[in-house]
Design an enzyme around this catalytic site. Structure first.
Site, PDB file in Angstrom:
ATOM      1  N   GLY A  85       0.820  -1.203   0.000  1.00  0.00           N
ATOM      2  CA  GLY A  85       0.000   0.000   0.000  1.00  0.00           C
ATOM      3  C   GLY A  85       0.854   1.253   0.000  1.00  0.00           C
ATOM      4  O   GLY A  85       2.039   1.218   0.353  1.00  0.00           O
ATOM      5  N   CYS A  86       0.250   2.366  -0.385  1.00  0.00           N
ATOM      6  CA  CYS A  86       0.999   3.613  -0.521  1.00  0.00           C
ATOM      7  C   CYS A  86       1.489   4.110   0.846  1.00  0.00           C
ATOM      8  O   CYS A  86       2.663   4.432   1.008  1.00  0.00           O
ATOM      9  CB  CYS A  86       0.156   4.677  -1.216  1.00  0.00           C
ATOM     10  N   PHE A  87       0.577   4.177   1.835  1.00  0.00           N
ATOM     11  CA  PHE A  87       0.995   4.578   3.179  1.00  0.00           C
ATOM     12  C   PHE A  87       2.025   3.593   3.737  1.00  0.00           C
ATOM     13  O   PHE A  87       2.979   3.979   4.429  1.00  0.00           O
ATOM     14  CB  PHE A  87      -0.209   4.595   4.130  1.00  0.00           C
ATOM     15  N   ALA A  88       1.806   2.315   3.460  1.00  0.00           N
ATOM     16  CA  ALA A  88       2.704   1.296   3.994  1.00  0.00           C
ATOM     17  C   ALA A  88       4.120   1.483   3.463  1.00  0.00           C
ATOM     18  O   ALA A  88       5.100   1.404   4.211  1.00  0.00           O
ATOM     19  CB  ALA A  88       2.176  -0.094   3.649  1.00  0.00           C
TER      20      ALA A  88
END
Lengths: 340, 340, 340, 340
Positions: free
Chosen positions: C147-150
Site C-alpha cells: 500500500g501507498c501509506f505502507a
C-alpha cells in the site's frame, strides 16, 4: 552526442530543459550557467533533480572556450541580444527569450519597452515553430523559440488565416498558469492571492501579440482580420488555455473544421485534434498541443491547450534542436502527458 | 464607540482587523499606518475593501497626538518593543507580534535570534488567550496576542496538562496554510511551488514553542511531559491544523475525553468539540477553534483546527479588545465559518 | 518482450501502469480490462493518453486464453482473491490490492471488514517492497504490491526497528493527496470541499497499518515499539507525506541518523536522503522516496515523501516486475521527478 | 420578523441562504427541507454551521400548514414548476432554479431538455435582477432569481445594449468555479481532475444564455448584436469571471466607458467599477459584482467578477427578499469580501 550548454539555467525554462535533456539519447549537458546561483550544485537549487546531475551552475563569464555544439539561452529579455554577437559563428543558438523573434525593431521597442540591440543579426534567427516553419529550422544555425502564448494562438489560428475563412476580427482570451511568471516570487504568484483568483493583465498589449501577428501574415493579414489579444492569470500551475472567437465567412460544421486542421497538422506528432474536450490538464508535462473547436452558425471558437514549459518553452526548444541536428523530431519528447 | 488605531495595517493581520472592525458595532477605525504603503488608500492596497473604507495609510511617525482608545500593533517582530515604551500610559495596546509574549528574555533571544528590548515592561502584558486567561485580560491595559500555532496547541493541550493525564512526551505535528507567512511573496509561498507541496520547516525550533511551554506550565510541566513541536507548510490558504500525539496514564474512551474538554471549555463560545471530524475547511473566516480527539487504548491524539488570521491573530485580538472594554466577548465575531 | 496484461485498468493505478509501460523497453501491453468501461478505447477514458495507445478495454471475462507473461491486478479489494485461484500457474501476478498482503486472515478481516478467500495461496505471495525484500521478489511468481501509506512508513522506520534504536511507541502522522482515493468522485474528493481542507480519517485503523506492523517485525516488534498510525486527507493531488515521531534510546546527531539509513538504503536507486528538506512536491511523477529526519536530544522525527501512484502503487509494481524478469530494477522508471 | 422557509436547503445555495439569514436582522429561519437529508440536523450536514442552528431538515411533504412569509426554492430544475401551483397565494416565493425565468416555453424546452409545466403562472414571476428591475421586484409576490452566469453577463452588457454602442456580435468567455456545479461530486469536480484544469463545457448552449438574451432585449436586440456565449470550468472554488469582447460603433476611452456604467449603476451598492483590475478573488463571500473594461481603438472588453453563491445565487435572493419586504436592499449583505 550533441554537446549542450544552457545560459540561464536556474529558471523554470532551464530546469525543464535539464529534465528533458536528461532523457535525450543524443544530447549531453555539458555546461549550465545561472548568475545568482553560480557555484551551487544544480540539485541544491532544484531538489527534484537530486541524484540525476552532478553539475554545478557556472557564471556566464565562463562560457568562452567551452566545447559546445548548441547553446540554449534562458535569459531575461534583453540579455541574449548582448550575448549572441560575441558567440562563435559555429555555435548553434536557441534563444528562449523574445530578443530575436521580431523583425521590426520599432515593434519590439513598443512592446518590450526598450530599443533592441544587435538588430543586424535578427535576420539570422529563424522563428522556431516547427509546425509552420519546419524546413527553415532544419537549416537554421540560430533559432528564436516562440513565446508560450504565441505558440498556443498561432497554432490555433494559422490554418484559418491561411484558408481565409475569417470574417472580421478575432478575439483571443488566453489564460496562463502561474509557472508562466517564472520562479521568482511576485505579488501575482503569491499563493494566498493566486489560489482563488482569475484576473486580466497587460490589457491588449502582451508582448507575444506582435510575434503572433508576424507569424499569421503581418500587417496585411491583420488588416483583414484584426487580432484582439487579452491575457489572464489562472490558478493552475502549468498550462496555457486559449480561446479564439470569430465570425467566419461561410458556416462550417465540426467535421469541416477538423478537416481543415488535419490538412495542416495531420502529420504533426505533437498536435492532437480533440474536438470539444481540450483541457490543460491533459497535456501537462508533455510537448503536445491539443486543439479543438465548436461552431454555432457563422460563429466559431477554436481552443488550444499546451504546457507552457514544454511546448510553450523548453519542449519546443528541444524539438527545434532535434530538427537542427537531424534527429527525429520527437526524440526525448515521446512522453505522454501525465494525469492526474 | 472605542476609537481604534492600527500600526502596521497592510499585512494580512491588519487587513483582517479592518474587516472585523468594519462590522464591529462598538468600535471605530480612526487611524491605520503602513510604512511601505503610507499615503495610499487602503482600498488600493486591499481591493476587496473598496467601497468600505475611506482611510489612507499613515506613517507610524504620525501616531503621536492621535486620539485613540486602543492601538493594535501588527508590526514585524522587534518593532513593538521599540514603540510601546513611548506610548501614552492610558492607551490600551494589543500586540500581535511575539515581542511581549515571553517572560524570559533569554528564551526570547534563543528563539527569535536577537535580544529583546523593553524587557522591564513585559510584565505589563497579559497573554491574550481568553479561554485560559479571561479574567486577567479583562483588567489588562496591554495584551500580548498569542501566535497562531500557539493558540491551536495550547487550547488542544491545556486540559490534559491541567488534568495530569499525560504520560511521557507529547508530539505535535502542526500544519499551516500559506497566509500564515504574510503577504510578502517568498520562495515558500510561490504558487507553483506551494500548490502541490507539503514540507517541514524550522525543525523543532518554531518561535511559538516557548510561549506554548510557558502557557502549559513552564519548565516544570515540560519536564513531566516534554513537548516536541514540529511545523509544516501545507497547500491551503487559511488555517492551522495541529495533531497532538501522546500516551496517557489511564486509557479513556471518547466520552471521557470530551467531558474533560467540556469541563474546561463548555462555556466558551469559540470552542466547538467535533469529535473525529475536525477540518480547517469548517472554521475558515471565523473565530472558532474546532477540537476533536481519537483514542486507541492508552494512546491519544487531539486535533485542533482554526483560522490563522482569525482565532490565530486578528479575531483573537478583537476578542481581547472586547474583554478589555467590557463588551460581550463575541461582539463583531459572531459570523459562522464559510463553506465552501 | 514481456507480454503484459492489466485487470482493472481504468483506475488511477491502471492509468499509471499504462503510462510507465508505454516507455518500458522490455514490456508490451497486450491486454487491459475495465468492467465499467469495457468496449471503450483507453484514450476515450484517459484523454491524456490519446495518440499513444490503440487499446480497447476488455472485460475480465475475456482473460482466459490470453497469451500473457505477467498480469497486474488493479481491482478493488476482495476481487483478486476470487480471480487468482483460477489463473494459470505459469502466469506471474502482481496484485496492487490488499488481498494477499497479510499473512493472518483474522487481521485481514479486522481491517478490511470481510473474511478473506483463497487464504491457502496467500503464502505464494511475496510482499513486494524491493528495498527490504529484493531477493524474494526476484524469485517470486506472485507479488503482493504494498500500500501507498505502507511503503512510506515501512521505508521510514525499517532501519530504526532493525537497529533497535527506538524507545517506546512511534506516532505516525501520514497525509495523502486526493488521487489516493481513486478516480471515482466522493464527498471527500469534491473540489469545493477538498481544496481548502485538511482532515483526519479512519482514526488509528487504516487498513495499511497491519501490513506495516507485519513488515517491521510483527507482534513482537510492536510490543517493543507500538505503532500508532493516523491518516489525513491533504489538498494536494499526488503524494504521501508521512511524519514519524519517537523517542530513541540514545541521542544521535543528524549525521548518525543519515549513516544508519545509508547503511540500509545506500545502494537503492529510488531512495534519496534529503535531510531536513523532504517535500511531496519534489518526488511527483517519479518512483523516488525522499527520506529525511531531524533530532532534538532523544527525540527524533523521520519523514518520508513519495508519489502515491508511482512508488506507492504502479511504479513499485513495475519495479517488482523488473526484478521478477531479471531486468535492471530501474527500467522504465528512470525519469526524474517533475517540478513545478 | 419575516418568517422564512427554504425548500431544498442542503445544496450550496441553501447553505449560503442559511449563512446569510443567520445574520439578517429582519428574518428568521423557520423551516428548511432537504429530501435526502430529511431528519438530519443541519449542522451534521454542514459542520461549519455547528453551534449556529438548531434546525433539522424536513421533507417537502411537511410544507403545508407552515406559517411562512416567504419561501426560497433551492430545488433542482423542474421541481419548482410542480410545487408552486399548489402554494398559498399569499406566500411570497423566490425561486433559485431556472423554472420560471423564461417567458417562452419553447425556448425553455430547447435549453433545459424538457417541456415546462405551470407555464400559465410564469408571468407572475419577476426576473430578480435588482440593478435592472428594482421596481418590479418591490411589488412582486414571486421572483425568479437569475442564474449565476446570467447575472455576470447581463450586468456587464446591459448598459452597452441600452446605449446602442455595440457593432456586430458579442463574444462571451465565462469561467466558473467548482462550487457552481453544486455539492454532489461529479467527474468534473473530482479534485485530482479539477485542480490543474481549465476546460469548456456545453459549447454555445448553456441554459443561462436564453435568460441573458431575454434580459438584454430579446430577439430584436440579438439580431443587432448576436450574443455568442461560451462557458468554462476553472480550478477555483467560488466565482464567476466573465469576459465580453466586442467591436463598438465609436471608439471610446476608458473614462467614457466608466461614465456609461456609472450612469446605470452609480447608485447600486453592490456594483463596483474597478477598471483594469477585476478578480474573482476580491469579491469572494460577498454580494458584490466588480466590473471593469479595457479599450483598444474600436475594440472593447468588459469584465465582470462575482461570487456565484452570493450575487450569483443566495445573496441576490436575499437582496430580492429585502426589496419585496421593504427593507434596505443591503440588509444582511453588508459584509466586505474576504481576502486572502
Amino acid at each position: 552526442m550533441v554537446k549542450v550548454g544552457i545560459a540561464g539555467g536556474s529558471g523554470y525554462g532551464g530546469a525543464e530543459l535539464l529534465h528533458i535533456l536528461l532523457r535525450h539519447p543524443e544530447a549531453q549537458i555539458r555546461w549550465v550557467s545561472a548568475e545568482r546561483n553560480a557555484g551551487k550544485a544544480v540539485a541544491d537549487v532544484y531538489p527534484h533533480l537530486k541524484g540525476f546531475l552532478n553539475l554545478t551552475f557556472s557564471s556566464i563569464q565562463d562560457l568562452p572556450g567551452r566545447d559546445l555544439d548548441v547553446l540554449f539561452l534562458g535569459l531575461p529579455h534583453g540579455q541574449a541580444m548582448k550575448l549572441v554577437p560575441g558567440l562563435p559563428a559555429g555555435l548553434r543558438v536557441i534563444d528562449l527569450s523574445g530578443d530575436f523573434r521580431l523583425a521590426d525593431p520599432q515593434v519590439f521597442e513598443e512592446y518590450y519597452g526598450f530599443a533592441p540591440e544587435a538588430t543586424e543579426i535578427q535576420k539570422d534567427f529563424v522563428y522556431g515553430l516547427p509546425e509552420i516553419n519546419r524546413e527553415s529550422i532544419r537549416s537554421a544555425r540560430r533559432v528564436a523559440n516562440p513565446g508560450c502564448f504565441a505558440t498556443a494562438t498561432i497554432l490555433a489560428l494559422y490554418p484559418l488565416y491561411r484558408a481565409g475563412w475569417i470574417k472580421g476580427p478575432v478575439f483571443v482570451d488566453a489564460k496562463t498558469g502561474s509557472s508562466g511568471a517564472g520562479n521568482s516570487p511576485t505579488a501575482g504568484t503569491h499563493h494566498p492571492r493566486r489560489t482563488n483568483s482569475l484576473f486580466p493583465y497587460k490589457p491588449f498589449r502582451h508582448q507575444h501579440l506582435p510575434e503572433i501577428r508576424q507569424a499569421l501574415g503581418g500587417d496585411e493579414a491583420d488588416r483583414r482580420n484584426h487580432l484582439v489579444f487579452q491575457t489572464y492569470s489562472a490558478p493552475f500551475v502549468r498550462g496555457i488555455f486559449s480561446s479564439h472567437y470569430m465570425e467566419i465567412e461561410t458556416p462550417k460544421d465540426s467535421d469541416e473544421v477538423r478537416e481543415l486542421y488535419m490538412k495542416y497538422y495531420g502529420r504533426d506528432r505533437f498536435i492532437r485534434w480533440v474536438g470539444a474536450t481540450p483541457d490543460v490538464n491533459f497535456v501537462r508535462h508533455s510537448n503536445f498541443v491539443d486543439l479543438g473547436a465548436a461552431c454555432d452558425g457563422p460563429y466559431l471558437v477554436v481552443w488550444s491547450a499546451l504546457d507552457n514549459l514544454q511546448k510553450g518553452a523548453a519542449g519546443q526548444a528541444i524539438q527545434n534542436m532535434n530538427l537542427m541536428f537531424g534527429f527525429p523530431e520527437e526524440t526525448g519528447l515521446e512522453l505522454a502527458p501525465v494525469h492526474p
